[in-house]
Design a protein around this motif. Structure first.
Motif, short mmCIF file in Angstrom:
data_model
loop_
_atom_site.label_atom_id
_atom_site.label_comp_id
_atom_site.label_asym_id
_atom_site.label_seq_id
_atom_site.Cartn_x
_atom_site.Cartn_y
_atom_site.Cartn_z
N ARG A 59 -38.45 -22.99 29.27
CA ARG A 59 -39.62 -23.29 28.18
C ARG A 59 -41.26 -22.85 27.98
N GLU A 62 -40.15 -18.34 26.77
CA GLU A 62 -40.03 -18.77 25.42
C GLU A 62 -40.95 -19.26 24.57
N ILE A 63 -42.07 -20.23 25.66
CA ILE A 63 -42.95 -20.43 24.24
C ILE A 63 -43.81 -18.74 24.65
N ILE A 66 -42.60 -16.25 22.07
CA ILE A 66 -42.42 -16.88 20.48
C ILE A 66 -43.07 -16.01 19.84
N ILE A 83 -36.60 -17.51 18.89
CA ILE A 83 -37.23 -19.15 18.00
C ILE A 83 -35.69 -20.22 18.18
N GLY A 86 -35.34 -21.46 22.04
CA GLY A 86 -36.68 -21.78 21.97
C GLY A 86 -36.16 -23.39 22.13
N LEU A 91 -37.79 -26.37 23.14
CA LEU A 91 -38.84 -26.86 22.56
C LEU A 91 -37.99 -27.64 21.73
N ARG A 93 -38.26 -28.89 17.04
CA ARG A 93 -39.75 -27.88 16.37
C ARG A 93 -40.26 -27.61 16.20
N GLU A 95 -42.60 -28.16 18.17
CA GLU A 95 -43.18 -27.39 19.24
C GLU A 95 -43.62 -25.97 18.23
N ILE A 96 -42.28 -25.28 18.35
CA ILE A 96 -42.40 -24.35 17.77
C ILE A 96 -43.70 -23.95 16.46
N ALA A 119 -39.54 -18.84 11.52
CA ALA A 119 -39.04 -20.98 11.89
C ALA A 119 -38.10 -21.48 10.84
#
Length: 129
Positions: A59, A62-63, A66, A83, A86, A91, A93, A95-96, A119
Motif C-alpha cells: 500500500r 503504491e502511494i 502514484i 492506480i 493501488g 487503497l 478510491r 485515498e487515491i 483515476a
C-alpha cells in the motif's frame, strides 16, 4: 509453508502478478517483440528488488508510486496501471483521490487534474468490468 522465490526474476514475476495483475502482464507481453530484455529488467529491478524489500508494505509503495507518476506529468499510461495496482493492494478510491489532490500542492494543478482524470478512467473501467 510458502517458499520464497529465489531469483530476482521469480520474485519480480510473483510481485507483478500480485500488484498489477493482468495490466502488468500486458505491459510485459507488449515488450516481447520489441525489447524482451527490457521486460526482464522491469521484472527484476522494480518488482524483484524494490517492491519485495522489507520496510514498506505494498500500500505504501503504491502511494509513493502514484504520487511520483502524477507529479511527473508525463506518465499517464503508467499512472493508470498503478492506480489500478493501488486498488489491487488495498487503497480505496477516496485515498487515491486524496493522493492526487495532494499533488496540486507539490506538482501543480495540471498534474493533479491529469491524475484525477486518469483515476476517473480507471474507476470507470473497474465499474464496467
Amino acid at each position: 509453508m510458502t517458499v520464497q522465490p529465489q531469483t530476482r526474476l521469480e520474485r519480480g514475476t510473483q510481485a507483478l502478478a500480485q500488484i498489477d495483475g493482468e495490466a502488468g502482464e500486458a505491459v510485459i507481453g507488449s515488450l516481447a517483440d520489441i525489447a524482451p530484455d527490457f521486460a526482464t529488467l522491469l521484472l527484476e529491478f522494480p518488482f524483484g528488488d524494490i517492491y519485495t524489500r522489507p520496510g514498506l508494505d505494498l500500500r505504501a509503495r503504491e502511494i509513493a508510486t502514484i504520487a511520483a507518476l502524477a507529479a511527473l506529468g508525463t506518465a499517464q499510461p503508467q499512472l493508470k496501471v498503478h492506480i489500478a495496482a493501488g486498488l489491487n493492494v488495498g487503497l480505496t478510491r477516496d485515498e487515491i483521490v486524496e493522493i492526487l489532490m495532494q499533488m496540486a500542492v507539490y506538482a501543480g494543478f495540471p498534474a493533479a487534474l491529469n491524475g484525477l482524470f486518469a483515476a476517473k478512467e480507471v474507476f470507470a473501467q473497474r465499474d464496467a468490468a
